[in-house]
Structure formats: structure tokens, C-alpha cells
Write an enzyme that holds these catalytic residues in place. Sequence first.
Site, PDB file in Angstrom:
ATOM      1  N   TYR A 204     -13.834   1.058 -14.109  1.00 16.30           N
ATOM      2  CA  TYR A 204     -12.573   0.509 -13.629  1.00 16.30           C
ATOM      3  C   TYR A 204     -12.672  -1.011 -13.621  1.00 16.30           C
ATOM      4  O   TYR A 204     -13.648  -1.568 -13.101  1.00 16.30           O
ATOM      5  CB  TYR A 204     -12.279   1.025 -12.218  1.00 16.30           C
ATOM      6  CG  TYR A 204     -11.113   0.332 -11.546  1.00 16.30           C
ATOM      7  CD1 TYR A 204      -9.802   0.623 -11.923  1.00 16.30           C
ATOM      8  CD2 TYR A 204     -11.328  -0.609 -10.554  1.00 16.30           C
ATOM      9  CE1 TYR A 204      -8.732  -0.022 -11.309  1.00 16.30           C
ATOM     10  CE2 TYR A 204     -10.263  -1.249  -9.940  1.00 16.30           C
ATOM     11  CZ  TYR A 204      -8.973  -0.964 -10.320  1.00 16.30           C
ATOM     12  OH  TYR A 204      -7.915  -1.597  -9.728  1.00 16.30           O
TER      13      TYR A 204
ATOM     14  N   ASP B  24      -7.071 -12.453  -4.919  1.00 11.84           N
ATOM     15  CA  ASP B  24      -6.136 -11.546  -5.588  1.00 11.84           C
ATOM     16  C   ASP B  24      -4.773 -11.703  -4.931  1.00 11.84           C
ATOM     17  O   ASP B  24      -4.342 -10.887  -4.121  1.00 11.84           O
ATOM     18  CB  ASP B  24      -6.661 -10.118  -5.452  1.00 11.84           C
ATOM     19  CG  ASP B  24      -5.793  -9.100  -6.175  1.00 11.84           C
ATOM     20  OD1 ASP B  24      -4.945  -9.507  -6.981  1.00 11.84           O
ATOM     21  OD2 ASP B  24      -5.965  -7.898  -5.913  1.00 11.84           O
TER      22      ASP B  24
ATOM     23  N   ASP C 118      -6.719  -2.505 -13.939  1.00 10.41           N
ATOM     24  CA  ASP C 118      -5.637  -2.945 -13.061  1.00 10.41           C
ATOM     25  C   ASP C 118      -4.642  -3.757 -13.883  1.00 10.41           C
ATOM     26  O   ASP C 118      -5.029  -4.648 -14.641  1.00 10.41           O
ATOM     27  CB  ASP C 118      -6.252  -3.808 -11.960  1.00 10.41           C
ATOM     28  CG  ASP C 118      -5.287  -4.178 -10.848  1.00 10.41           C
ATOM     29  OD1 ASP C 118      -4.069  -4.027 -11.032  1.00 10.41           O
ATOM     30  OD2 ASP C 118      -5.767  -4.639  -9.795  1.00 10.41           O
TER      31      ASP C 118
ATOM     32  N   ASP D 230      -1.732  -4.946 -12.206  1.00 12.73           N
ATOM     33  CA  ASP D 230      -0.900  -5.577 -11.179  1.00 12.73           C
ATOM     34  C   ASP D 230       0.532  -5.016 -11.200  1.00 12.73           C
ATOM     35  O   ASP D 230       0.726  -3.820 -11.249  1.00 12.73           O
ATOM     36  CB  ASP D 230      -0.928  -7.096 -11.340  1.00 12.73           C
ATOM     37  CG  ASP D 230      -2.259  -7.692 -10.908  1.00 12.73           C
ATOM     38  OD1 ASP D 230      -3.037  -7.003 -10.220  1.00 12.73           O
ATOM     39  OD2 ASP D 230      -2.541  -8.848 -11.261  1.00 12.73           O
TER      40      ASP D 230
ATOM     41  N   HIS E 229      -3.230   1.019 -14.067  1.00  8.60           N
ATOM     42  CA  HIS E 229      -2.322   1.309 -12.959  1.00  8.60           C
ATOM     43  C   HIS E 229      -1.368   0.146 -12.755  1.00  8.60           C
ATOM     44  O   HIS E 229      -1.696  -1.019 -12.948  1.00  8.60           O
ATOM     45  CB  HIS E 229      -3.058   1.708 -11.681  1.00  8.60           C
ATOM     46  CG  HIS E 229      -3.859   0.649 -10.995  1.00  8.60           C
ATOM     47  ND1 HIS E 229      -3.304  -0.399 -10.297  1.00  8.60           N
ATOM     48  CD2 HIS E 229      -5.199   0.531 -10.857  1.00  8.60           C
ATOM     49  CE1 HIS E 229      -4.260  -1.125  -9.761  1.00  8.60           C
ATOM     50  NE2 HIS E 229      -5.419  -0.602 -10.100  1.00  8.60           N
TER      51      HIS E 229
ATOM     52  N   GLU F  91       1.752  -1.317 -10.151  1.00  7.14           N
ATOM     53  CA  GLU F  91       2.154  -1.235  -8.748  1.00  7.14           C
ATOM     54  C   GLU F  91       3.581  -1.724  -8.528  1.00  7.14           C
ATOM     55  O   GLU F  91       4.162  -2.391  -9.390  1.00  7.14           O
ATOM     56  CB  GLU F  91       1.174  -2.018  -7.882  1.00  7.14           C
ATOM     57  CG  GLU F  91       1.215  -3.506  -8.114  1.00  7.14           C
ATOM     58  CD  GLU F  91      -0.034  -4.227  -7.619  1.00  7.14           C
ATOM     59  OE1 GLU F  91       0.123  -5.241  -6.909  1.00  7.14           O
ATOM     60  OE2 GLU F  91      -1.150  -3.791  -7.959  1.00  7.14           O
TER      61      GLU F  91
ATOM     62  N   CYS G 249      -3.749  -8.366  -2.947  1.00 10.18           N
ATOM     63  CA  CYS G 249      -4.632  -7.222  -2.768  1.00 10.18           C
ATOM     64  C   CYS G 249      -3.989  -6.207  -1.832  1.00 10.18           C
ATOM     65  O   CYS G 249      -3.404  -6.558  -0.804  1.00 10.18           O
ATOM     66  CB  CYS G 249      -5.969  -7.696  -2.198  1.00 10.18           C
ATOM     67  SG  CYS G 249      -7.045  -6.365  -1.635  1.00 10.18           S
TER      68      CYS G 249
ATOM     69  N   ARG H 156       1.087   3.139  -8.917  1.00 11.45           N
ATOM     70  CA  ARG H 156       0.639   2.780  -7.560  1.00 11.45           C
ATOM     71  C   ARG H 156       1.818   2.323  -6.709  1.00 11.45           C
ATOM     72  O   ARG H 156       2.654   1.536  -7.162  1.00 11.45           O
ATOM     73  CB  ARG H 156      -0.412   1.667  -7.648  1.00 11.45           C
ATOM     74  CG  ARG H 156      -0.707   0.962  -6.327  1.00 11.45           C
ATOM     75  CD  ARG H 156      -1.799  -0.056  -6.497  1.00 11.45           C
ATOM     76  NE  ARG H 156      -1.671  -1.157  -5.544  1.00 11.45           N
ATOM     77  CZ  ARG H 156      -2.515  -2.180  -5.453  1.00 11.45           C
ATOM     78  NH1 ARG H 156      -3.561  -2.249  -6.261  1.00 11.45           N
ATOM     79  NH2 ARG H 156      -2.322  -3.134  -4.562  1.00 11.45           N
TER      80      ARG H 156
ATOM     81  N   GLU I  35      -1.602   3.369  -2.218  1.00 15.72           N
ATOM     82  CA  GLU I  35      -2.581   2.375  -1.794  1.00 15.72           C
ATOM     83  C   GLU I  35      -2.629   2.251  -0.275  1.00 15.72           C
ATOM     84  O   GLU I  35      -1.606   2.320   0.409  1.00 15.72           O
ATOM     85  CB  GLU I  35      -2.220   1.006  -2.407  1.00 15.72           C
ATOM     86  CG  GLU I  35      -3.147  -0.142  -2.016  1.00 15.72           C
ATOM     87  CD  GLU I  35      -4.561  -0.002  -2.530  1.00 15.72           C
ATOM     88  OE1 GLU I  35      -5.248   0.966  -2.135  1.00 15.72           O
ATOM     89  OE2 GLU I  35      -4.994  -0.861  -3.321  1.00 15.72           O
TER      90      GLU I  35
ATOM     91  N   ASN J 276      -8.258   4.938  -3.939  1.00 13.31           N
ATOM     92  CA  ASN J 276      -8.994   3.673  -3.935  1.00 13.31           C
ATOM     93  C   ASN J 276      -9.824   3.608  -2.658  1.00 13.31           C
ATOM     94  O   ASN J 276      -9.296   3.333  -1.580  1.00 13.31           O
ATOM     95  CB  ASN J 276      -7.998   2.504  -3.995  1.00 13.31           C
ATOM     96  CG  ASN J 276      -8.692   1.156  -4.064  1.00 13.31           C
ATOM     97  OD1 ASN J 276      -9.895   1.070  -4.262  1.00 13.31           O
ATOM     98  ND2 ASN J 276      -7.916   0.096  -3.897  1.00 13.31           N
TER      99      ASN J 276
END
Length: 320
Positions: free
Chosen positions: A48, A63, A90, A92, A117, A119, A127, A164, A196, A218
Site C-alpha cells: 500500500y 498530509d 492512496d 486522496d 482509494h 475519498e 489525514c 473511502r 475511515e 485502515n
Amino acid sequence: MRLGEGESARPGARLRAAMAAHKPLIIPGCYNAMSARVLEDVGFPGLYMSGYGTSLSLLGLPDAGLVTQTEMALNARLIASAVRLPLIADADTGFGNAINVARTVEEYIRSGVAGMHLEDQVAPKRCGHVAGREVIDRDEAVGKIRAAAAVRDAIDPSFVLIARTDARGAHGGSMEEAIWRANAYLAAGADLAFVEGPASKAEVAEICAAVRGPVFYNMTGISPRMSESEMAELGIAVCILPGAAMRATLMAVHDFATALKEHGPMAEAEFDRRFQQHPVGNLHVFSGFDRIREMEAAWLPAESATKYEGTLGHMPKPAE
């Protein structure tokens, strides 16, 4: 290390096979090609790419939506090119609206990534285990997943799309809203749902019971730590441990720097003595110089090997 030793199957197909073979699939996080090589050497079935790790390792920044799509996609490409394992990366927020998401999916697929993923945070994001998050409205969020799924289906249907939602811990959010969004994203074409920031094992169990599809977990930050058997009992499909390797690196570098500052340059000699006893203690072998010599023997004129005669330093093994 790749260098001509890649896999013929599509990355997404290999990730799907790993998901079928491991329930749950436990994947550690890397932050660059070197850390990915170490994790691959230990024998994990997949990797990952951490967005937090990308931002901190490339930019030295948190982040907090400061890393760009170009930087994230480049890091994903470099990692995927360095290992033979399938890589989840990731992505974002997709770096904009649904149109930007379409380009992001294209970039990640063409980078050799197995899955990503996406989000539903308001940009600039942060984050998922830091306070102050906000999420976009439902219609926009679902539209972005629909866009991502359409591009996946057009370019590489094996590519794994993970949706996500940060609605559990966002401003004005709730578990009810997070579960609604997770199911809506699955209905829009996502392969796995990623809620998340659950704050307890009971919340994780609620997610697994209410989400109508595979659950991506996660295990970091405010979320509970669980054993593989506990996750299997709950029905988690994939679990990532995104930042542990990065934190281990930070601690090791800080400890070495402290010893060097306190004891002077001979601290390096003491470290080198211990390093040479480690499984990756032969840096030149780990980095791949033996593979370079093997390739030279296969593809360069035979006389090119004379450059090794009478020279000092690490001597790569000749091809057998």
C-alpha cells in the site's frame, strides 16, 4: 526488484487473486520505492502506498492536501516499477471534481498500480485520523465514484476501486452517514468500501454488518488494533497498516542521528558492525548489483566483464 523481471498478469488481476487467497488480506504501507523493496523482501502478498508517507517523505509536509496529483502518481509509478507485488495507492480526493477523478484513475492505471482509494473529503483534505475534516455532499461524492468506475471499466476492469468515506469523524458526521455513503459508493461501482476512522471494535463490527459489500480497513491512528483472526471473524476483506514502516524509519534515523551527535563519527562504525549482521546488511546485494551483473552477462559483449578485473569494492557475483 523488477529490472526486466515483472509479472505478465495485470496488477489488478494479481491484487484480486491475492484478495481471494487471503481473508483478510493484510498489507503494510510503504512511502517510497526503497521501503517497498524491503517489505517485498520480507514476503508480503501486496503493498500500500501511503498518502501521508508520500507527503512527508517527498515534501517534508503533513498530509493536509499539500501534495499534488503529479507527485502522488509519480511516487505510485516509481513504487510499482520497483516491485513485483500488486500495489494499492492512496489517491486522496481524486484532486478535483469528477472530471479530475477521471484523469487520476487513468494516471494510476497507467502507472502500473493495482488499485486505488478515493475519498469524499472537501479539498484540501487531511489525514483521516486528524480533526477538522469535512466531506462533500452526497450527490457529488457518488458522482465521483461513478466517474472512477466508468474509467476503470473502459481502461482496465481488473483495476480495484476502493471508495473511502470520512463521514464518521468529519464535522457534522456520523456512523449512520458513513454507512449510507459506503453502500451508495458500492452501488455506484466501487469494489470495496472504506469507512475511515472507526473509534472502537464495536464500530468496526457495525460497519462490517451494515455495509453491503467487501470492507477495507485502515488499522492506524484512532482505530482499534486487531489480530488477523479478529478481522476474519468480523469479515474484513483487506486491512492496511499504512504508516508503521514510516514511523519505524523515523525512529531508527532519529536514534542513529542522536548517537552520531553524542558519540561522533565512530558511532557510524558501531552501527555498520550491527548492520552487517542484518538480513539486509549487504547493501549492494540488496540494492541489486548482482542483478546488474547478470544482465550484463546476458546482453553485453563478453569483453565488458573485464572491467571487474583488478578493481576494489563490492564484487557482484558473476552469472552462473
